[in-house]
Design a protein around this motif. Structure first.
Motif, PDB file in Angstrom:
ATOM      1  N   CYS A 145       1.504   0.047   2.986  1.00 36.87           N
ATOM      2  CA  CYS A 145       2.753  -0.253   2.782  1.00 36.87           C
ATOM      3  C   CYS A 145       3.489  -0.873   3.612  1.00 36.87           C
ATOM      4  O   CYS A 145       4.312  -1.802   3.429  1.00 36.87           O
ATOM      5  CB  CYS A 145       3.433   1.129   2.230  1.00 36.87           C
ATOM      6  SG  CYS A 145       2.881   1.818   0.590  1.00 36.87           S
ATOM      7  N   GLN A 146       3.506  -0.632   4.868  1.00 39.51           N
ATOM      8  CA  GLN A 146       3.993  -1.059   6.193  1.00 39.51           C
ATOM      9  C   GLN A 146       2.843  -1.458   7.115  1.00 39.51           C
ATOM     10  O   GLN A 146       2.437  -0.541   7.478  1.00 39.51           O
ATOM     11  CB  GLN A 146       5.129  -0.351   6.733  1.00 39.51           C
ATOM     12  CG  GLN A 146       5.747  -1.097   7.866  1.00 39.51           C
ATOM     13  CD  GLN A 146       6.886  -0.157   8.450  1.00 39.51           C
ATOM     14  OE1 GLN A 146       7.515   0.650   7.780  1.00 39.51           O
ATOM     15  NE2 GLN A 146       6.711  -0.159   9.806  1.00 39.51           N
TER      16      GLN A 146
ATOM     17  N   ASN B 205       8.635  -3.464  -2.276  1.00 36.11           N
ATOM     18  CA  ASN B 205       7.458  -3.831  -1.731  1.00 36.11           C
ATOM     19  C   ASN B 205       6.685  -2.439  -1.890  1.00 36.11           C
ATOM     20  O   ASN B 205       7.287  -1.336  -2.312  1.00 36.11           O
ATOM     21  CB  ASN B 205       7.343  -4.259  -0.127  1.00 36.11           C
ATOM     22  CG  ASN B 205       8.091  -3.300   0.654  1.00 36.11           C
ATOM     23  OD1 ASN B 205       8.527  -2.007   0.306  1.00 36.11           O
ATOM     24  ND2 ASN B 205       8.133  -3.476   1.979  1.00 36.11           N
ATOM     25  N   CYS B 206       5.632  -2.307  -1.553  1.00 37.55           N
ATOM     26  CA  CYS B 206       4.664  -1.238  -1.588  1.00 37.55           C
ATOM     27  C   CYS B 206       4.193  -0.777  -2.939  1.00 37.55           C
ATOM     28  O   CYS B 206       3.983   0.427  -3.464  1.00 37.55           O
ATOM     29  CB  CYS B 206       5.157   0.010  -0.875  1.00 37.55           C
ATOM     30  SG  CYS B 206       4.385   1.271  -0.671  1.00 37.55           S
TER      31      CYS B 206
ATOM     32  N   PHE C 270      -1.200  -2.977   0.799  1.00 35.71           N
ATOM     33  CA  PHE C 270      -1.610  -1.778   1.263  1.00 35.71           C
ATOM     34  C   PHE C 270      -2.116  -2.187   2.885  1.00 35.71           C
ATOM     35  O   PHE C 270      -2.932  -2.882   3.033  1.00 35.71           O
ATOM     36  CB  PHE C 270      -2.643  -1.133   0.423  1.00 35.71           C
ATOM     37  CG  PHE C 270      -3.082   0.047   0.688  1.00 35.71           C
ATOM     38  CD1 PHE C 270      -2.520   1.290   0.587  1.00 35.71           C
ATOM     39  CD2 PHE C 270      -4.284   0.385   1.722  1.00 35.71           C
ATOM     40  CE1 PHE C 270      -2.695   2.561   0.907  1.00 35.71           C
ATOM     41  CE2 PHE C 270      -4.737   1.524   2.219  1.00 35.71           C
ATOM     42  CZ  PHE C 270      -3.900   2.690   1.661  1.00 35.71           C
TER      43      PHE C 270
ATOM     44  N   TYR D 243      13.245   4.454   1.743  1.00 37.26           N
ATOM     45  CA  TYR D 243      13.622   3.033   1.382  1.00 37.26           C
ATOM     46  C   TYR D 243      14.795   2.411   1.997  1.00 37.26           C
ATOM     47  O   TYR D 243      15.861   3.424   2.224  1.00 37.26           O
ATOM     48  CB  TYR D 243      13.622   2.785  -0.114  1.00 37.26           C
ATOM     49  CG  TYR D 243      11.984   2.593  -0.455  1.00 37.26           C
ATOM     50  CD1 TYR D 243      11.791   1.253  -0.798  1.00 37.26           C
ATOM     51  CD2 TYR D 243      11.692   3.629  -1.121  1.00 37.26           C
ATOM     52  CE1 TYR D 243      10.493   1.177  -1.349  1.00 37.26           C
ATOM     53  CE2 TYR D 243      10.206   3.603  -1.670  1.00 37.26           C
ATOM     54  CZ  TYR D 243       9.709   2.200  -1.785  1.00 37.26           C
ATOM     55  OH  TYR D 243       8.450   1.964  -2.134  1.00 37.26           O
TER      56      TYR D 243
ATOM     57  N   ALA E 152       5.806   1.750  -5.089  1.00 32.16           N
ATOM     58  CA  ALA E 152       6.635   0.521  -5.119  1.00 32.16           C
ATOM     59  C   ALA E 152       6.865   0.412  -6.631  1.00 32.16           C
ATOM     60  O   ALA E 152       6.659   1.049  -7.466  1.00 32.16           O
ATOM     61  CB  ALA E 152       5.965  -0.731  -4.788  1.00 32.16           C
TER      62      ALA E 152
ATOM     63  N   THR F 213       0.645   5.481  -2.397  1.00 36.48           N
ATOM     64  CA  THR F 213       1.469   4.428  -1.968  1.00 36.48           C
ATOM     65  C   THR F 213       2.461   4.123  -3.353  1.00 36.48           C
ATOM     66  O   THR F 213       1.957   4.267  -4.170  1.00 36.48           O
ATOM     67  CB  THR F 213       0.716   2.810  -1.780  1.00 36.48           C
ATOM     68  OG1 THR F 213       0.034   2.984  -3.031  1.00 36.48           O
ATOM     69  CG2 THR F 213      -0.183   3.094  -0.475  1.00 36.48           C
TER      70      THR F 213
ATOM     71  N   TYR G  94      10.020  -0.524   2.004  1.00 40.91           N
ATOM     72  CA  TYR G  94       9.683   0.670   2.543  1.00 40.91           C
ATOM     73  C   TYR G  94       9.576   0.915   4.110  1.00 40.91           C
ATOM     74  O   TYR G  94       9.328  -0.004   4.980  1.00 40.91           O
ATOM     75  CB  TYR G  94       8.118   1.058   2.050  1.00 40.91           C
ATOM     76  CG  TYR G  94       7.157   1.904   2.457  1.00 40.91           C
ATOM     77  CD1 TYR G  94       7.167   3.211   1.932  1.00 40.91           C
ATOM     78  CD2 TYR G  94       6.729   1.799   3.680  1.00 40.91           C
ATOM     79  CE1 TYR G  94       6.103   4.208   2.378  1.00 40.91           C
ATOM     80  CE2 TYR G  94       5.903   3.113   4.368  1.00 40.91           C
ATOM     81  CZ  TYR G  94       5.795   4.057   3.448  1.00 40.91           C
ATOM     82  OH  TYR G  94       4.816   5.086   3.923  1.00 40.91           O
TER      83      TYR G  94
END
Length: 447
Positions: free
Chosen positions: A78-79, A40-41, A76, A314, A11, A9, A98
Motif C-alpha cells: 500500500c505504501q 490509494n491502496c 501493493f 488515512y 482502498a 490491503t 494510506y
C-alpha cells in the motif's frame, strides 16, 4: 514496519469509475454535480476475496451517496517508502491516502496534509475510536488523519511443540528467562527443530530489537526525540539474551540473517517453537505455510513492561477541496469505521468466505461501539479463540509504544547490531551498542 509484510490491503474501487487516472489530480468535478475523490491502496487482483468485498462496499457507498465518485489506484504494498515522499512532493498523491502511524508527523511537517479538525464533527464514528489511536494523527492540537487498524507485537508459539517438549501450552513464557528455558527444551527435541527465531536483516532485525527493548522497559530514543537510548542496561539485556540462546543454548538454529518469511516457513512446517509477531501472522501461517489453527497460539510480549504497536490510517491531501475532504470522511466512515460492518468489520461475510474471524487484533473502537464490534465478531468466530486469550489478558497490562521517529533509518543501524550478535560468537555487545548509539544520534540530529 508492517506487522507481517502481507497485511490485508484496502482502498476504494469506484465501480462506476474504473479508469485508473494519474495519481494526483485533485479535481473535484463539482461542475458535473459530483465530487470525485481518488484513493490509494486498492486490493490487488490477486487478492480476489478482498477485492470482491471492496467492490461490494464501494458500490453500496456510491449508491448511498450518488453525488460522490470514488476512483481507486491499485498498488501493493500500500505504501512504498522509496516513492512515498516523491509522490507527496510531486503532487501525485491521491486525495485520500494510506499512511503508517509513523508517517503522521512527517507528512504534517512537510505541509502535505489537510487539517481535518474543522471537519471531524461530520465523521460520526470519530469519537468512538480509541483515544490513543486518535492521538497518533493529532499534531500540535490539530487532527490530520483517521486511524483504521492497529497491531501489537506478541509471542507466537506452537502448542504442539510445547506439549512434545513437556511445556504447558496454556501457560506460555512471560519473561525472557522463561523464553530461554522453553526454547532450549524445544530445540532438544532434535530433528532440526528451532526453539526461538528472530529476524536480523532488511531492517526487520532493528524492528524486533526495538520491540524487545520496549519489553524490557527500555526505549530507542529519548522522550524528546533528540538522543539515542539503546546503550543501556536494557539494550544489553536484549542482546545478551539473544547471544546466549544462539551460542550457549544452541536453541536458535545455525541459519541466521532471517526475515519474516523465514520464520513463517519454519513455524508453518512445525519446526519452530516461538517467534515475535502480530496476530495477523496467524492466518498466513495456516493458509500459506501449512500450519493448523489449533497448533498456533499467541502470548503477550515477554518481560511484562511494554509492547510495540503499529498500524495505519488515512490522511487527506493538502490540495483537496472542502467537498473532497467531506466526501473522503464519509467514505472512511462507510468502509472502515462502522462497528461490525464494512470492509474490515463485516465478520459474517468474512466467515462465509472462510476468512478468519476472531483473531485478537487491537481494538479500534471504545465504549458502546467496541461492545457492538466485539459482539458481532464473537458471534462469527471461526478460529480457536482460546489460543489467543493469554495475549488478550497480558496486553491489558502492557504499555503500548509506537515505533521511534526515523524508524527505518534507525532499524537499519540496529540490524547490524543484531546480525553481529547472531553470527559472531565473540561479538562485543558494549562496542556494538556504543557505535549504534552514535549513528542514531546522527540520524536524529539531521532531523
Amino acid at each position: 514496519m508492517r506487522s507481517t509484510g502481507i497485511r490485508r490491503t484496502v482502498a476504494a474501487l469506484g465501480v462506476s469509475a474504473l479508469a485508473l487516472t494519474a495519481c494526483g489530480g485533485n479535481t473535484d468535478d463539482s461542475a458535473s454535480g459530483k465530487t470525485r475523490i481518488t484513493v490509494n491502496c486498492m486490493p490487488p487482483k490477486s487478492a480476489k476475496v478482498d477485492r470482491g468485498f471492496f467492490e461490494e462496499d464501494v458500490a453500496a457507498f456510491e449508491k448511498q451517496n450518488p453525488d460522490i465518485d470514488v476512483v481507486a489506484h491499485d498498488a501493493f504494498p500500500c505504501q512504498d517508502p522509496k516513492t512515498f515522499d516523491a509522490k507527496l512532493a510531486g503532487g501525485q498523491m491521491e486525495d485520500v491516502f494510506y499512511t503508517y502511524f509513523t508517517d503522521a508527523r512527517h507528512v504534517v511537517d512537510i505541509n502535505q496534509a489537510a487539517d481535518l479538525t474543522p471537519y471531524v464533527k461530520e465523521l460520526k464514528s470519530y469519537g468512538t475510536i480509541q483515544q490513543q489511536l486518535r492521538d497518533i494523527y493529532t499534531v500540535d492540537g490539530k487532527i490530520y488523519g483517521i486511524p483504521r487498524t492497529g497491531y501489537s507485537m506478541g509471542l507466537i508459539y506452537n502448542r504442539s511443540l510445547f506439549e512434545k517438549a513437556g511445556l504447558d501450552p496454556d501457560r506460555p513464557p512471560t519473561t525472557w528467562a522463561e523464553v530461554r528455558t522453553a526454547a532450549r527444551k524445544i530445540a532438544d527435541l532434535g530433528g532440526g527443530t528451532v526453539g526461538y527465531a528472530d529476524y536480523s536483516a532488511q531492517n526487520q532485525g532493528g524492528w524486533h530489537f526495538t520491540a524487545e527493548l520496549y519489553s524490557q522497559g527500555g526505549d530507542v530514543v529519548s522522550p524528546d526525540g533528540q538522543k539515542a537510548t539503546v546503550d543501556t542496561p536494557e539494550g544489553r539485556a536484549v542482546l545478551r539474551a539473544l547471544h546466549d540462546m544462539r551460542w550457549t543454548d544452541d536453541s536458535m538454529g545455525s541459519k541466521q540473517l532471517l526475515v519474516i518469511n523465514d520464520a513463517q516457513q519454519l513455524m508453518g512446517s512445525g519446526k519452530l517453537g516461538m517467534y515475535l509477531a502480530a496476530p495477523d501472522n496467524i492466518p498466513i501461517l495456516v493458509k500459506e505455510k501449512g500450519a493448523a489453527y489449533e497448533d498456533i497460539a499467541i502470548a503477550p510480549m515477554p518481560g511484562g513492561r511494554a509492547t510495540l504497536v503499529g498500524g495505519d490510517g488515512y490522511m487527506v491531501s493538502k490540495k483537496a477541496s472542502p467537498a473532497q475532504i467531506r466526501a473522503g470522511l464519509k467514505w472512511l466512515d462507510h468502509m472502515f469505521l462502522t462497528p461490525g460492518d464494512g470492509f474490515l468489520g463485516d465478520y459474517a461475510r468474512a466467515k462465509r468466505h472462510d476468512a478468519p474471524v476472531g483473531l485478537p487484533e487491537p481494538r479500534l473502537f471504545s465504549g458502546a461501539a467496541d461492545a457492538k464490534d466485539q459482539q458481532v465478531k464473537k458471534a462469527n468466530a471461526n478460529v480457536p479463540v482460546g489460543n489467543y486469550q493469554p495475549f488478550l489478558d497480558g496486553n491489558a497490562r502492557l504499555d503500548m509504544k509506537i515505533e521511534p521517529p526515523h524508524a527505518q533509518q534507525i532499524y537499519s543501524v540496529l540490524d547490524g547490531v543484531v546480525s553481529a550478535v547472531l553470527t559472531k560468537e565473540d561479538a562485543d555487545i558494549d562496542r556494538l551498542l556504543k557505535d549504534a548509539s552514535g549513528k542514531i544520534d546522527g540520524i536524529l540530529a539531521r532531523g
